[in-house]
Scaffold this motif. Structure first.
Motif, PDB file in Angstrom:
ATOM      1  N   LEU A  41     -40.917 100.760 -13.235  1.00 40.72           N
ATOM      2  CA  LEU A  41     -41.777 100.257 -13.583  1.00 40.72           C
ATOM      3  C   LEU A  41     -41.814  98.657 -12.827  1.00 40.72           C
ATOM      4  CD1 LEU A  41     -42.980  98.478 -17.132  1.00 40.72           C
ATOM      5  CD2 LEU A  41     -42.609  97.092 -15.540  1.00 40.72           C
ATOM      6  N   MET A  42     -42.530  97.884 -11.895  1.00 42.30           N
ATOM      7  CA  MET A  42     -42.361  96.820 -10.887  1.00 42.30           C
ATOM      8  C   MET A  42     -43.498  95.178 -11.217  1.00 42.30           C
ATOM      9  SD  MET A  42     -43.415  96.792  -6.578  1.00 42.30           S
ATOM     10  CE  MET A  42     -45.014  97.043  -6.319  1.00 42.30           C
ATOM     11  N   ALA A  43     -42.848  94.509 -11.758  1.00 46.88           N
ATOM     12  CA  ALA A  43     -43.686  93.243 -11.905  1.00 46.88           C
ATOM     13  C   ALA A  43     -43.367  92.208 -10.941  1.00 46.88           C
ATOM     14  CB  ALA A  43     -43.269  93.169 -13.399  1.00 46.88           C
ATOM     15  N   PRO A  44     -44.828  90.902 -10.833  1.00 47.07           N
ATOM     16  CA  PRO A  44     -44.857  90.405  -9.953  1.00 47.07           C
ATOM     17  C   PRO A  44     -43.599  89.205 -10.151  1.00 47.07           C
ATOM     18  CG  PRO A  44     -46.720  90.244 -11.616  1.00 47.07           C
ATOM     19  CD  PRO A  44     -45.730  91.598 -11.403  1.00 47.07           C
ATOM     20  N   HIS A  79     -39.464  92.296 -19.550  1.00 46.79           N
ATOM     21  CA  HIS A  79     -39.524  93.876 -19.923  1.00 46.79           C
ATOM     22  C   HIS A  79     -38.480  95.047 -19.307  1.00 46.79           C
ATOM     23  CE1 HIS A  79     -43.876  95.024 -19.113  1.00 46.79           C
ATOM     24  NE2 HIS A  79     -43.346  94.391 -17.711  1.00 46.79           N
ATOM     25  N   TYR A  80     -37.492  95.268 -19.256  1.00 44.86           N
ATOM     26  CA  TYR A  80     -35.997  95.326 -19.419  1.00 44.86           C
ATOM     27  C   TYR A  80     -35.537  95.056 -20.351  1.00 44.86           C
ATOM     28  CZ  TYR A  80     -30.993  95.996 -18.108  1.00 44.86           C
ATOM     29  OH  TYR A  80     -30.078  96.715 -18.815  1.00 44.86           O
ATOM     30  N   LEU A  81     -35.187  94.469 -20.813  1.00 41.85           N
ATOM     31  CA  LEU A  81     -34.997  94.386 -22.175  1.00 41.85           C
ATOM     32  C   LEU A  81     -36.029  94.427 -23.256  1.00 41.85           C
ATOM     33  CD1 LEU A  81     -33.660  90.013 -22.063  1.00 41.85           C
ATOM     34  CD2 LEU A  81     -32.132  91.818 -21.543  1.00 41.85           C
ATOM     35  N   VAL A  82     -36.403  94.476 -23.015  1.00 41.22           N
ATOM     36  CA  VAL A  82     -37.631  95.401 -24.440  1.00 41.22           C
ATOM     37  C   VAL A  82     -37.702  96.801 -23.688  1.00 41.22           C
ATOM     38  CG1 VAL A  82     -39.570  96.545 -25.143  1.00 41.22           C
ATOM     39  CG2 VAL A  82     -39.307  93.592 -24.351  1.00 41.22           C
ATOM     40  N   THR A 103     -38.723  93.517  -9.023  1.00 42.70           N
ATOM     41  CA  THR A 103     -39.796  93.280  -8.820  1.00 42.70           C
ATOM     42  C   THR A 103     -40.330  93.568  -7.507  1.00 42.70           C
ATOM     43  OG1 THR A 103     -38.186  91.721  -7.880  1.00 42.70           O
ATOM     44  CG2 THR A 103     -39.466  90.566  -9.740  1.00 42.70           C
ATOM     45  N   HIS A 104     -40.348  92.748  -5.953  1.00 46.90           N
ATOM     46  CA  HIS A 104     -40.646  93.360  -5.108  1.00 46.90           C
ATOM     47  C   HIS A 104     -39.910  94.568  -4.658  1.00 46.90           C
ATOM     48  CE1 HIS A 104     -43.611  90.286  -5.577  1.00 46.90           C
ATOM     49  NE2 HIS A 104     -44.918  91.423  -4.807  1.00 46.90           N
ATOM     50  N   ASP A 134     -46.565  96.893 -12.762  1.00 44.17           N
ATOM     51  CA  ASP A 134     -47.901  95.629 -13.989  1.00 44.17           C
ATOM     52  C   ASP A 134     -48.197  94.173 -13.153  1.00 44.17           C
ATOM     53  OD1 ASP A 134     -49.282  94.134 -16.800  1.00 44.17           O
ATOM     54  OD2 ASP A 134     -46.558  93.049 -16.752  1.00 44.17           O
ATOM     55  N   GLU A 135     -49.848  93.982 -14.026  1.00 41.67           N
ATOM     56  CA  GLU A 135     -50.420  92.987 -13.393  1.00 41.67           C
ATOM     57  C   GLU A 135     -50.706  93.035 -11.580  1.00 41.67           C
ATOM     58  OE1 GLU A 135     -51.745  90.526 -14.740  1.00 41.67           O
ATOM     59  OE2 GLU A 135     -50.396  90.478 -16.825  1.00 41.67           O
TER      60      GLU A 135
END
Length: 244
Positions: free
Chosen positions: A114-117, A125-128, A170-171, A189-190
């Motif tokens: 899962l990649m987030a900006p 996201h990781y903690l959830v 992230t990136h 995501d996003e």
């Protein structure tokens, strides 16, 4: 060389149509290329982990979440790689659906990313996911630009060995030294915060893995079909009970 306002208007419509038809044909050609590919890893229907995860939720999935999850599951079970855009307002429950998709990959012996900006969003996201998935025995890790070198080396070793099942980040996920053993699903995501090449760089780390891109930015259907014509579009338009 139009000689009247009517001819000028007609000529303009002709040029607008030509621009749009070329865009649509390009997207159709790109989609045809994707659909004609055979992905390296394909999921089987059913599975214990996804059922266990749904049972642990303190709420029931909304009808729209269930509908979207069925669409995603069907894509993951098909021979062609999934290319799906999941659209829904903040709080609509997109993350739970994405977690179900990641768990489905894991229960089929695959890995998910899962990649987030931003680092903050990746950390959230990781903690959830860690809280929800560790009781199910699913190992989750996080990789960002600020991950310590020693911790990163250990993380990458577990990833290439296949011991680490889900990696959030992230990136940093698209760096050359990030090597998955069996990448089956990519979640972004996003997605509008990433360029096409950045998304593709993560996809290339697997043999045409399933790809789910998410956005909370409202995209009218016509615009979605124009800009993301190479993606199938799923929409969660209702919020879970109790959310404003």
């Amino acid at each position: 060389f139009p000689e009247s306002k009517e001819e000028q208007s007609s000529a303009r419509r002709r040029f607008v149509f030509e621009e749009l038809i070329f865009l649509q044909l390009t997207l159709a050609a790109r989609r045809n290329t994707v659909v004609s590919r055979a992905k390296k890893y394909r999921c089987l229907p059913g599975g214990r982990l996804t059922g266990d995860f749904i049972d642990t939720l303190p709420y029931r999935l909304t009808p729209e979440q269930s509908k979207v999850w069925a669409e995603i599951a069907a894509d993951m079970e098909s021979p062609a790689p999934m290319q799906r855009l999941l659209q829904g307002d903040v709080g609509a429950g997109k993350t739970v659906v994405a977690m179900l998709a990641l768990i489905k990959a894991v229960e089929n012996g695959l890995q998910g990313a899962l990649m987030a900006p931003t680092e903050i969003l990746a950390e959230q996201h990781y903690l959830v996911m860690k809280r929800a998935l560790e009781p199910l025995g699913v190992a989750t890790g996080i990789l960002t630009g600020s991950t310590a070198k020693k911790e990163k080396q250990l993380l990458l070793q577990r990833l290439s060995d296949g011991d680490l099942k889900i990696l959030v980040g992230t990136h940093a996920l698209i760096q050359q030294d990030v090597d998955f053993k069996k990448l089956g699903l990519v979640v972004i995501d996003e997605q509008h915060r990433f360029g096409v090449r950045q998304r593709a760089a993560l996809q290339y780390k697997g043999g045409y893995p399933d790809t789910l891109v998410m956005t909370a930015t409202p995209i009218p259907r016509t615009l979605a079909l124009t800009l993301y014509g190479d993606l199938d579009v799923s929409v969660i338009s209702q919020l879970p009970p109790g959310r404003l």
